[in-house]
Design a protein around this motif. Structure first.
Motif, PDB file in Angstrom:
ATOM      1  N   TYR A  33      19.371  45.248  49.116  1.00 29.78           N
ATOM      2  CA  TYR A  33      20.759  45.420  49.529  1.00 29.78           C
ATOM      3  C   TYR A  33      21.622  44.254  49.051  1.00 29.78           C
ATOM      4  O   TYR A  33      22.702  44.464  48.487  1.00 29.78           O
ATOM      5  CB  TYR A  33      20.846  45.545  51.053  1.00 29.78           C
ATOM      6  N   LEU A  34      21.157  43.031  49.258  1.00 30.50           N
ATOM      7  CA  LEU A  34      21.937  41.858  48.853  1.00 30.50           C
ATOM      8  C   LEU A  34      22.148  41.818  47.344  1.00 30.50           C
ATOM      9  O   LEU A  34      23.237  41.502  46.867  1.00 30.50           O
ATOM     10  CB  LEU A  34      21.247  40.572  49.311  1.00 30.50           C
ATOM     11  N   ARG A  35      21.124  42.155  46.597  1.00 32.57           N
ATOM     12  CA  ARG A  35      21.263  42.150  45.127  1.00 32.57           C
ATOM     13  C   ARG A  35      22.219  43.245  44.662  1.00 32.57           C
ATOM     14  O   ARG A  35      22.978  43.053  43.726  1.00 32.57           O
ATOM     15  CB  ARG A  35      19.899  42.263  44.467  1.00 32.57           C
ATOM     16  N   GLN A  36      22.186  44.386  45.329  1.00 37.45           N
ATOM     17  CA  GLN A  36      23.123  45.464  45.003  1.00 37.45           C
ATOM     18  C   GLN A  36      24.556  45.014  45.280  1.00 37.45           C
ATOM     19  O   GLN A  36      25.446  45.214  44.466  1.00 37.45           O
ATOM     20  CB  GLN A  36      22.793  46.736  45.789  1.00 37.45           C
ATOM     21  N   ARG A  37      24.756  44.395  46.445  1.00 37.38           N
ATOM     22  CA  ARG A  37      26.098  43.872  46.780  1.00 37.38           C
ATOM     23  C   ARG A  37      26.538  42.822  45.769  1.00 37.38           C
ATOM     24  O   ARG A  37      27.693  42.797  45.350  1.00 37.38           O
ATOM     25  CB  ARG A  37      26.098  43.235  48.179  1.00 37.38           C
ATOM     26  N   ALA A  38      25.616  41.964  45.355  1.00 36.96           N
ATOM     27  CA  ALA A  38      25.943  40.930  44.379  1.00 36.96           C
ATOM     28  C   ALA A  38      26.351  41.561  43.047  1.00 36.96           C
ATOM     29  O   ALA A  38      27.315  41.126  42.418  1.00 36.96           O
ATOM     30  CB  ALA A  38      24.763  39.976  44.188  1.00 36.96           C
ATOM     31  N   ARG A  39      25.629  42.610  42.622  1.00 36.05           N
ATOM     32  CA  ARG A  39      25.998  43.302  41.380  1.00 36.05           C
ATOM     33  C   ARG A  39      27.386  43.921  41.493  1.00 36.05           C
ATOM     34  O   ARG A  39      28.194  43.860  40.569  1.00 36.05           O
ATOM     35  CB  ARG A  39      24.965  44.380  41.034  1.00 36.05           C
ATOM     36  N   GLU A  40      27.662  44.530  42.648  1.00 31.26           N
ATOM     37  CA  GLU A  40      28.976  45.130  42.869  1.00 31.26           C
ATOM     38  C   GLU A  40      30.075  44.074  42.829  1.00 31.26           C
ATOM     39  O   GLU A  40      31.134  44.285  42.236  1.00 31.26           O
ATOM     40  CB  GLU A  40      29.006  45.872  44.201  1.00 31.26           C
ATOM     41  N   MET A  41      29.816  42.933  43.478  1.00 29.96           N
ATOM     42  CA  MET A  41      30.810  41.846  43.490  1.00 29.96           C
ATOM     43  C   MET A  41      31.001  41.280  42.090  1.00 29.96           C
ATOM     44  O   MET A  41      32.129  40.969  41.687  1.00 29.96           O
ATOM     45  CB  MET A  41      30.378  40.737  44.458  1.00 29.96           C
ATOM     46  N   ARG A  42      29.945  41.162  41.338  1.00 29.07           N
ATOM     47  CA  ARG A  42      30.040  40.650  39.965  1.00 29.07           C
ATOM     48  C   ARG A  42      30.890  41.590  39.121  1.00 29.07           C
ATOM     49  O   ARG A  42      31.789  41.164  38.404  1.00 29.07           O
ATOM     50  CB  ARG A  42      28.648  40.510  39.354  1.00 29.07           C
ATOM     51  N   GLU A  97      18.687  35.042  46.683  1.00 26.74           N
ATOM     52  CA  GLU A  97      17.595  34.198  46.188  1.00 26.74           C
ATOM     53  C   GLU A  97      16.884  33.480  47.328  1.00 26.74           C
ATOM     54  O   GLU A  97      15.667  33.322  47.305  1.00 26.74           O
ATOM     55  CB  GLU A  97      18.116  33.202  45.151  1.00 26.74           C
ATOM     56  N   GLU A  98      17.637  33.046  48.346  1.00 27.17           N
ATOM     57  CA  GLU A  98      17.011  32.401  49.506  1.00 27.17           C
ATOM     58  C   GLU A  98      16.110  33.388  50.242  1.00 27.17           C
ATOM     59  O   GLU A  98      14.995  33.051  50.640  1.00 27.17           O
ATOM     60  CB  GLU A  98      18.086  31.851  50.452  1.00 27.17           C
ATOM     61  N   VAL A  99      16.584  34.619  50.411  1.00 23.31           N
ATOM     62  CA  VAL A  99      15.784  35.641  51.076  1.00 23.31           C
ATOM     63  C   VAL A  99      14.561  35.978  50.226  1.00 23.31           C
ATOM     64  O   VAL A  99      13.461  36.155  50.749  1.00 23.31           O
ATOM     65  CB  VAL A  99      16.628  36.901  51.386  1.00 23.31           C
ATOM     66  N   ALA A 100      14.744  36.030  48.910  1.00 19.40           N
ATOM     67  CA  ALA A 100      13.614  36.316  48.017  1.00 19.40           C
ATOM     68  C   ALA A 100      12.545  35.234  48.136  1.00 19.40           C
ATOM     69  O   ALA A 100      11.350  35.532  48.176  1.00 19.40           O
ATOM     70  CB  ALA A 100      14.097  36.437  46.568  1.00 19.40           C
ATOM     71  N   SER A 132      12.050  33.328  50.762  1.00 26.74           N
ATOM     72  CA  SER A 132      11.462  33.524  52.083  1.00 26.74           C
ATOM     73  C   SER A 132      10.447  34.669  52.055  1.00 26.74           C
ATOM     74  O   SER A 132       9.363  34.562  52.626  1.00 26.74           O
ATOM     75  CB  SER A 132      12.565  33.822  53.095  1.00 26.74           C
ATOM     76  N   LEU A 133      10.801  35.756  51.376  1.00 30.39           N
ATOM     77  CA  LEU A 133       9.890  36.894  51.251  1.00 30.39           C
ATOM     78  C   LEU A 133       8.607  36.486  50.560  1.00 30.39           C
ATOM     79  O   LEU A 133       7.516  36.828  51.006  1.00 30.39           O
ATOM     80  CB  LEU A 133      10.548  38.026  50.462  1.00 30.39           C
ATOM     81  N   THR A 134       8.733  35.743  49.492  1.00 32.79           N
ATOM     82  CA  THR A 134       7.555  35.319  48.736  1.00 32.79           C
ATOM     83  C   THR A 134       6.617  34.496  49.614  1.00 32.79           C
ATOM     84  O   THR A 134       5.401  34.717  49.614  1.00 32.79           O
ATOM     85  CB  THR A 134       7.984  34.501  47.498  1.00 32.79           C
ATOM     86  N   LYS A 135       7.178  33.575  50.380  1.00 29.23           N
ATOM     87  CA  LYS A 135       6.352  32.744  51.270  1.00 29.23           C
ATOM     88  C   LYS A 135       5.701  33.585  52.364  1.00 29.23           C
ATOM     89  O   LYS A 135       4.499  33.463  52.619  1.00 29.23           O
ATOM     90  CB  LYS A 135       7.197  31.639  51.894  1.00 29.23           C
ATOM     91  N   LYS A 136       6.498  34.444  53.023  1.00 32.65           N
ATOM     92  CA  LYS A 136       5.963  35.281  54.098  1.00 32.65           C
ATOM     93  C   LYS A 136       4.940  36.269  53.564  1.00 32.65           C
ATOM     94  O   LYS A 136       3.921  36.517  54.200  1.00 32.65           O
ATOM     95  CB  LYS A 136       7.092  36.022  54.811  1.00 32.65           C
ATOM     96  N   ARG A 137       5.227  36.828  52.405  1.00 30.36           N
ATOM     97  CA  ARG A 137       4.297  37.775  51.807  1.00 30.36           C
ATOM     98  C   ARG A 137       2.952  37.121  51.553  1.00 30.36           C
ATOM     99  O   ARG A 137       1.903  37.681  51.866  1.00 30.36           O
ATOM    100  CB  ARG A 137       4.888  38.325  50.512  1.00 30.36           C
ATOM    101  N   GLN A 138       2.962  35.903  51.006  1.00 29.07           N
ATOM    102  CA  GLN A 138       1.712  35.211  50.727  1.00 29.07           C
ATOM    103  C   GLN A 138       0.971  34.877  52.018  1.00 29.07           C
ATOM    104  O   GLN A 138      -0.257  34.993  52.082  1.00 29.07           O
ATOM    105  CB  GLN A 138       1.955  33.941  49.901  1.00 29.07           C
ATOM    106  N   GLN A 139       1.703  34.497  53.057  1.00 30.23           N
ATOM    107  CA  GLN A 139       1.072  34.232  54.348  1.00 30.23           C
ATOM    108  C   GLN A 139       0.404  35.493  54.897  1.00 30.23           C
ATOM    109  O   GLN A 139      -0.718  35.439  55.408  1.00 30.23           O
ATOM    110  CB  GLN A 139       2.102  33.705  55.353  1.00 30.23           C
ATOM    111  N   MET A 140       1.109  36.628  54.792  1.00 26.62           N
ATOM    112  CA  MET A 140       0.558  37.885  55.288  1.00 26.62           C
ATOM    113  C   MET A 140      -0.660  38.300  54.465  1.00 26.62           C
ATOM    114  O   MET A 140      -1.664  38.746  55.024  1.00 26.62           O
ATOM    115  CB  MET A 140       1.616  38.990  55.249  1.00 26.62           C
ATOM    116  N   ILE A 141      -0.584  38.142  53.170  1.00 28.74           N
ATOM    117  CA  ILE A 141      -1.723  38.483  52.316  1.00 28.74           C
ATOM    118  C   ILE A 141      -2.919  37.613  52.666  1.00 28.74           C
ATOM    119  O   ILE A 141      -4.049  38.112  52.787  1.00 28.74           O
ATOM    120  CB  ILE A 141      -1.345  38.347  50.823  1.00 28.74           C
ATOM    121  N   ASP A 142      -2.680  36.329  52.856  1.00 30.08           N
ATOM    122  CA  ASP A 142      -3.771  35.423  53.239  1.00 30.08           C
ATOM    123  C   ASP A 142      -4.410  35.868  54.550  1.00 30.08           C
ATOM    124  O   ASP A 142      -5.632  35.892  54.675  1.00 30.08           O
ATOM    125  CB  ASP A 142      -3.265  33.983  53.354  1.00 30.08           C
ATOM    126  N   ARG A 143      -3.575  36.225  55.532  1.00 25.98           N
ATOM    127  CA  ARG A 143      -4.101  36.690  56.825  1.00 25.98           C
ATOM    128  C   ARG A 143      -4.895  37.980  56.666  1.00 25.98           C
ATOM    129  O   ARG A 143      -5.940  38.158  57.279  1.00 25.98           O
ATOM    130  CB  ARG A 143      -2.972  36.899  57.825  1.00 25.98           C
TER     131      ARG A 143
END
Length: 128
Positions: free
Chosen positions: A12-21, A61-64, A66-77
């Motif tokens: 959603y954020l990337r779509q909004r960013a494309r629209e704003m650009r 990018e900040e959310v991305a 965060s996702l990468t870190k959380k995703r890796q934590q979940m995968i590790d678990r």
């Protein structure tokens, strides 16, 4: 489930960013006529649009990250689970976003058994 929610938010954020650009780029420059003198206005609006676009890009990018870190934590678990079948089914379902029918075929179980395994695996995962 949080991984999927973050993916949706990033999309959603990337779509909004494309629209704003696109909006910022479509403002263009004002037509200059020797009889018309233009003061600020369009330039300020373009600057505001570009600033808003950059803010959205930064947030995405900040959310991305965060996702990468959380995703890796979940995968590790998931990979640390005692039952390798539970780890595999959760990984395929939540990380690879595979449908239950596909997982059943890949793992050699019935659709119903995979549904049951997902519930059991989620319970075990939540307790760990």
């Amino acid at each position: 489930k949080k991984i999927k929610q973050l993916k949706i938010r990033i999309k959603y954020l990337r779509q909004r960013a494309r629209e704003m650009r696109q909006k910022a780029l479509s403002l263009g420059s004002p037509a200059l006529d020797k009889d018309i003198v233009q003061t600020s206005g369009a330039g300020d609006k373009m600057a505001e649009q570009v600033a808003e676009y950059l803010d959205l890009e930064r947030e995405a990018e900040e959310v991305a990250l965060s996702l990468t870190k959380k995703r890796q934590q979940m995968i590790d678990r998931i990979l640390e689970m005692d039952d390798h079948r539970y780890a595999e089914v959760l990984y395929k379902y939540y990380v690879e976003d595979k449908r239950l029918k596909v997982i059943a075929l890949e793992m050699g179980y019935s659709y119903g058994r995979i549904r049951h395994m997902i519930r059991e695996a989620e319970r075990e995962f939540d307790q760990s």
